[in-house]
Design a protein around this motif. Structure first.
Motif, PDB file in Angstrom:
ATOM      1  N   PRO A  98      -7.825   3.507   1.852  1.00  0.00           N
ATOM      2  CA  PRO A  98      -5.878   2.682   1.356  1.00  0.00           C
ATOM      3  C   PRO A  98      -5.453   3.848   0.244  1.00  0.00           C
ATOM      4  O   PRO A  98      -6.845   3.532  -1.049  1.00  0.00           O
ATOM      5  N   ARG A  99      -4.431   3.850  -0.157  1.00  0.00           N
ATOM      6  CA  ARG A  99      -4.034   4.761  -1.005  1.00  0.00           C
ATOM      7  C   ARG A  99      -3.456   4.281  -2.160  1.00  0.00           C
ATOM      8  O   ARG A  99      -3.695   4.543  -3.319  1.00  0.00           O
ATOM      9  N   SER A 100      -4.245   2.653  -2.507  1.00  0.00           N
ATOM     10  CA  SER A 100      -3.696   2.060  -3.870  1.00  0.00           C
ATOM     11  C   SER A 100      -4.732   1.315  -4.424  1.00  0.00           C
ATOM     12  O   SER A 100      -5.338   0.457  -2.981  1.00  0.00           O
ATOM     13  N   THR A 101      -4.958   1.352  -4.784  1.00  0.00           N
ATOM     14  CA  THR A 101      -6.322   0.579  -5.599  1.00  0.00           C
ATOM     15  C   THR A 101      -5.467  -0.977  -6.108  1.00  0.00           C
ATOM     16  O   THR A 101      -5.424  -1.204  -7.069  1.00  0.00           O
ATOM     17  N   ARG A 102      -6.714  -1.936  -5.603  1.00  0.00           N
ATOM     18  CA  ARG A 102      -6.362  -3.402  -5.313  1.00  0.00           C
ATOM     19  C   ARG A 102      -7.108  -4.002  -6.307  1.00  0.00           C
ATOM     20  O   ARG A 102      -9.001  -3.652  -6.295  1.00  0.00           O
ATOM     21  N   LYS A 157       5.930   7.832   4.728  1.00  0.00           N
ATOM     22  CA  LYS A 157       4.288   8.206   4.224  1.00  0.00           C
ATOM     23  C   LYS A 157       4.880   9.152   4.217  1.00  0.00           C
ATOM     24  O   LYS A 157       4.233  10.360   4.831  1.00  0.00           O
ATOM     25  N   ASP A 202       1.085  -1.172   0.190  1.00  0.00           N
ATOM     26  CA  ASP A 202      -0.162  -0.096  -0.603  1.00  0.00           C
ATOM     27  C   ASP A 202       0.933   1.606   0.362  1.00  0.00           C
ATOM     28  O   ASP A 202       1.541   1.425   0.890  1.00  0.00           O
TER      29      ASP A 202
END
Length: 132
Positions: free
Chosen positions: A119-123, A88, A18
Motif C-alpha cells: 500500500p502506497r499511503s500509510t494509514r 498511478k 490510496d
C-alpha cells in the motif's frame, strides 16, 4: 496510548484514498465564498508526501497556462472532500522536486501498469491479532 495520539486518531478521516508519489490526482476541496460553499477540483501530480498521522500532507503540482502551480493539501482536513486517483505513476524517488525544472513532455511520468507491491499511503492501522 499517548493522549496526543488518541486525539489524533479521533480526528482522522476513517478512509483515506490510496495514492502515492507520481500519481495524477483530482483533489476535491471545499471553497467558502461568503455564506456559500462549493467544491473546486485541483488536478495535478503528487510530487511529495510528508508527515504521518493527522499531520500528513500531499504536495500537488500542475501547469496553468505555462506556469507551475503547487498546493499543499492536508490529507485529513475536513476541507478536503475527496481525492480521486486518475492514473498511478511509476517513480523511483520519494520527492519529485526535479519536475519543477522540466518543461513539456519531459514532465511526463510513466504509468504503473503492474500490481503495487505494498500500500502506497500509510494509514493508522491497528495491529492485527496473531493467528493461534
Amino acid at each position: 496510548m499517548n493522549i496526543l495520539h488518541q486525539i489524533e486518531v479521533e480526528h482522522m478521516k476513517p478512509k483515506v484514498p490510496d495514492f502515492g508519489i507520481g500519481d495524477r490526482v483530482d483533489v476535491h476541496y471545499l471553497i467558502k465564498e461568503g455564506d456559500k460553499e462549493r467544491i473546486q477540483i485541483f488536478s495535478g501530480t503528487v510530487i511529495a508526501i510528508q508527515g504521518r498521522g493527522i499531520r500528513r500532507v500531499a504536495k500537488v503540482r500542475r501547469m496553468v497556462s505555462g506556469e507551475g502551480v503547487e498546493r499543499i493539501f492536508p490529507v485529513h482536513s475536513p476541507r478536503i472532500a475527496d481525492v480521486k486517483v486518475r492514473e498511478k505513476g511509476k517513480v523511483r524517488r520519494a520527492k519529485l522536486y526535479y519536475i519543477r525544472d522540466l518543461e513539456g513532455k519531459a514532465t511526463r511520468i510513466k504509468p504503473n501498469m503492474g500490481k503495487p507491491r505494498f500500500p502506497r499511503s500509510t494509514r493508522s492501522k491497528k495491529a492485527a491479532p496473531a493467528a493461534t
